[in-house]
Each structure stands twice: as structure tokens, then as C-alpha cells.
Design a protein around this motif. Structure first.
Motif, PDB file in Angstrom:
ATOM      1  N   GLY A 177      36.439  45.995  44.845  1.00  0.00           N
ATOM      2  CA  GLY A 177      37.258  45.025  43.814  1.00  0.00           C
ATOM      3  C   GLY A 177      37.523  43.922  43.257  1.00  0.00           C
ATOM      4  N   ALA A 201      37.286  48.216  40.258  1.00  0.00           N
ATOM      5  CA  ALA A 201      38.614  48.036  39.984  1.00  0.00           C
ATOM      6  C   ALA A 201      38.892  46.427  40.041  1.00  0.00           C
ATOM      7  CB  ALA A 201      39.746  48.273  41.531  1.00  0.00           C
ATOM      8  N   SER A 211      39.639  47.173  30.441  1.00  0.00           N
ATOM      9  CA  SER A 211      39.442  47.306  31.669  1.00  0.00           C
ATOM     10  C   SER A 211      38.723  48.588  31.701  1.00  0.00           C
ATOM     11  CB  SER A 211      40.756  47.134  32.495  1.00  0.00           C
ATOM     12  OG  SER A 211      41.529  46.445  32.444  1.00  0.00           O
ATOM     13  N   ALA A 255      39.553  50.760  37.525  1.00  0.00           N
ATOM     14  CA  ALA A 255      40.525  51.003  37.438  1.00  0.00           C
ATOM     15  C   ALA A 255      41.464  50.001  37.491  1.00  0.00           C
ATOM     16  CB  ALA A 255      41.320  51.937  39.008  1.00  0.00           C
ATOM     17  N   THR A 256      43.015  49.485  37.873  1.00  0.00           N
ATOM     18  CA  THR A 256      43.939  48.520  37.409  1.00  0.00           C
ATOM     19  C   THR A 256      45.302  48.905  38.265  1.00  0.00           C
ATOM     20  OG1 THR A 256      44.390  48.898  36.028  1.00  0.00           O
ATOM     21  CG2 THR A 256      42.974  47.583  35.483  1.00  0.00           C
ATOM     22  N   SER A 257      45.300  47.141  38.818  1.00  0.00           N
ATOM     23  CA  SER A 257      46.779  46.772  39.580  1.00  0.00           C
ATOM     24  C   SER A 257      47.247  46.107  38.760  1.00  0.00           C
ATOM     25  CB  SER A 257      46.036  46.834  40.978  1.00  0.00           C
ATOM     26  OG  SER A 257      47.258  46.466  41.798  1.00  0.00           O
ATOM     27  N   PHE A 261      41.604  50.066  47.459  1.00  0.00           N
ATOM     28  CA  PHE A 261      40.316  49.126  47.079  1.00  0.00           C
ATOM     29  C   PHE A 261      40.030  48.249  47.717  1.00  0.00           C
ATOM     30  CE2 PHE A 261      41.825  51.112  42.796  1.00  0.00           C
ATOM     31  CZ  PHE A 261      40.561  52.136  42.670  1.00  0.00           C
TER      32      PHE A 261
END
Length: 256
Positions: A7, A32, A56, A62-64, A229
């Protein structure tokens, strides 16, 4: 070897717009993106968060949410603003800083450490109500700037929705890194990945391939059960070309 997917932390490219970062992440074959709360997704700006979340999702990322909430300096009301952006982004994880930023863990009294743990515990409980996990930055000049401090903090928080990130302090020898992950790895959700020396000079990730392979191989089983990630954070000269090279290296490292 623990399974990590590659990521990117968007602090790597503060000056790039969100759509340009997504394009780079897709080109690099990443899985990510951790969106910076001080650059691309400001806390409390839910329309921006939703727009970035749609970008996204469309790209399959995927996201944080990489917030700069720093309890106990920042209280629950500050955290809630960042959490609102996390939810609007569609992210399942929010990163926060443990303790006052730019303060060494050795300078805290017992009472101050207890206050920080209590504040983080409350934030973990609040996030859990919305299906969001909380992860603590692992960083110099924080309550996770030393392994013993990080371990005692996570024990004091004692909440199953609060986890640790891990990254090496710049210039950390491999033997010390392996000792750290052995001690706190059971609490680790995600990693921040870079190749720096003790002077914070940046190098191609390829120069640290063996280091990171050894760390991932040594990473113990974690109580974290979601996708994990390993996120690139900063590259030489903030250069997109260097990033693409580092991303390819990271993809090879996580393959084992």
C-alpha cells in the motif's frame, strides 16, 4: 511469513491531488491507500472524504485514514471529527498518535501515561461502534518511541479494538528490529515501510530488501484479523519514478 499486501501513505506525495495519487497507486499495482488527514482528507470535511472514497473504491483500493489526532492532547470531540471523515471515506481503520506529538515517552509521568491510555481506550470504544479499528502510530517522540513503552501502553489501554502499527526508527539495526516485532508483533495491524538511515536520508527500498524480508518473516501471529498492509511512506526526492521502483520492490518483498 505474515501476509501483507502493498500500500501507500499519501503523505509521500502531499503536493499531488487525490486523483493523481490513485492513478499512481493503480500503476504501481498496490492494494491500499492510507489518506493523510493533514493533506488530502481534512478531518471534518465529509464531502472531500466521500469524493476520495469514491475514487479509491473505483480503483479497487482499500483505504485507511491517517489522522493526526494525538490523545490526550486531543480529546474525544477532536477524534470524532476525524472518525466522521474515516466513515465518509469508507475506511475501516483510523491511525492516531499516542501522546503529545514531539514529546519523548521517557518524559511522561505515570499519571500522564494513564491519562493517555484512558483517552485512547475511549476512542477505541467510539470507533468500534462504527465498525472502525484504531491503530497507533509507531514513531519517535511519541508513547510508542520505544518498545517497552509501546508494550506497556497497549497493555494499559486493554481494548480489543486498538492496535499498533510498526515501523523502524531511522537507522534501527536489523537485530533490534527483529527484537521489537517479537515483543509487540501480536498487536500489529499494519506497517509503514521506507529505507532511511539514522540521518533520515532516503534510499531506494531495494537497498533494504533483505531487511524488510527478514522483518516480515519474523512477524509473529497477530490478534488483528483483517487484511494487513505494508504501506510505503516517503521515497527518495519525493519522486514518482522512485515510488514506482519502490512499489515494485515492495510487491516482491511481500510475495516472500
Amino acid at each position: 511469513m505474515s501476509t501483507f499486501e502493498p500500500g501507500l501513505c499519501t503523505v509521500t506525495f502531499r503536493s499531488l491531488p487525490a486523483d493523481g495519487i490513485v492513478e499512481l497507486a493503480v500503476e504501481a499495482g498496490l492494494a491500499a491507500i492510507e489518506w493523510a488527514g493533514d493533506a488530502h482528507v481534512p478531518p471534518g470535511d465529509e464531502p472531500v472524504a466521500r469524493d476520495v472514497g469514491r475514487l479509491s473504491e473505483k480503483a479497487g483500493m482499500a483505504t485507511s485514514y491517517g489522522s493526526y489526532v494525538a490523545p490526550p492532547t486531543d480529546d474525544l470531540s477532536v477524534f470524532r471529527r476525524a472518525l466522521e471523515s474515516t466513515i465518509a471515506l469508507g475506511a475501516s481503520n483510523i491511525r492516531i498518535w499516542p501522546g503529545t506529538r514531539q514529546r519523548d515517552s521517557k518524559d511522561y509521568s505515570t499519571g500522564e501515561r494513564h491519562a493517555a491510555a484512558a483517552a485512547i481506550r475511549d476512542m477505541g470504544a467510539e470507533a468500534a461502534r462504527h465498525g472502525v479499528t484504531v491503530s497507533l502510530e509507531y514513531h519517535p517522540q511519541s508513547l510508542t518511541d520505544a518498545t517497552d513503552s509501546a508494550h506497556s501502553l497497549i497493555d494499559a489501554i486493554a481494548h480489543d479494538n486498538v492496535y499498533l502499527y510498526w515501523q523502524p526508527r531511522p537507522g534501527l539495526p536489523l537485530g533490534d528490529a527483529l527484537a521489537e516485532v517479537a515483543q509487540i508483533g501480536q498487536h500489529v495491524s499494519h506497517l509503514h515501510v521506507f529505507a532511511w538511515d539514522a540521518g533520515r536520508n532516503r534510499f531506494p527500498l531495494k537497498s533494504a530488501s533483505d531487511y524488510w524480508r527478514a522483518v516480515l518473516t519474523a512477524m509473529p501471529a497477530s490478534r488483528w484479523t483483517g487484511r494487513r498492509f505494508a504501506m510505503l511512506e516517503f521515497v527518495a526526492n519525493d519522486d514518482p519514478a522512485a515510488f514506482l521502483e519502490d512499489a515494485e520492490t515492495l510487491r516482491q518483498i511481500v510475495k516472500g
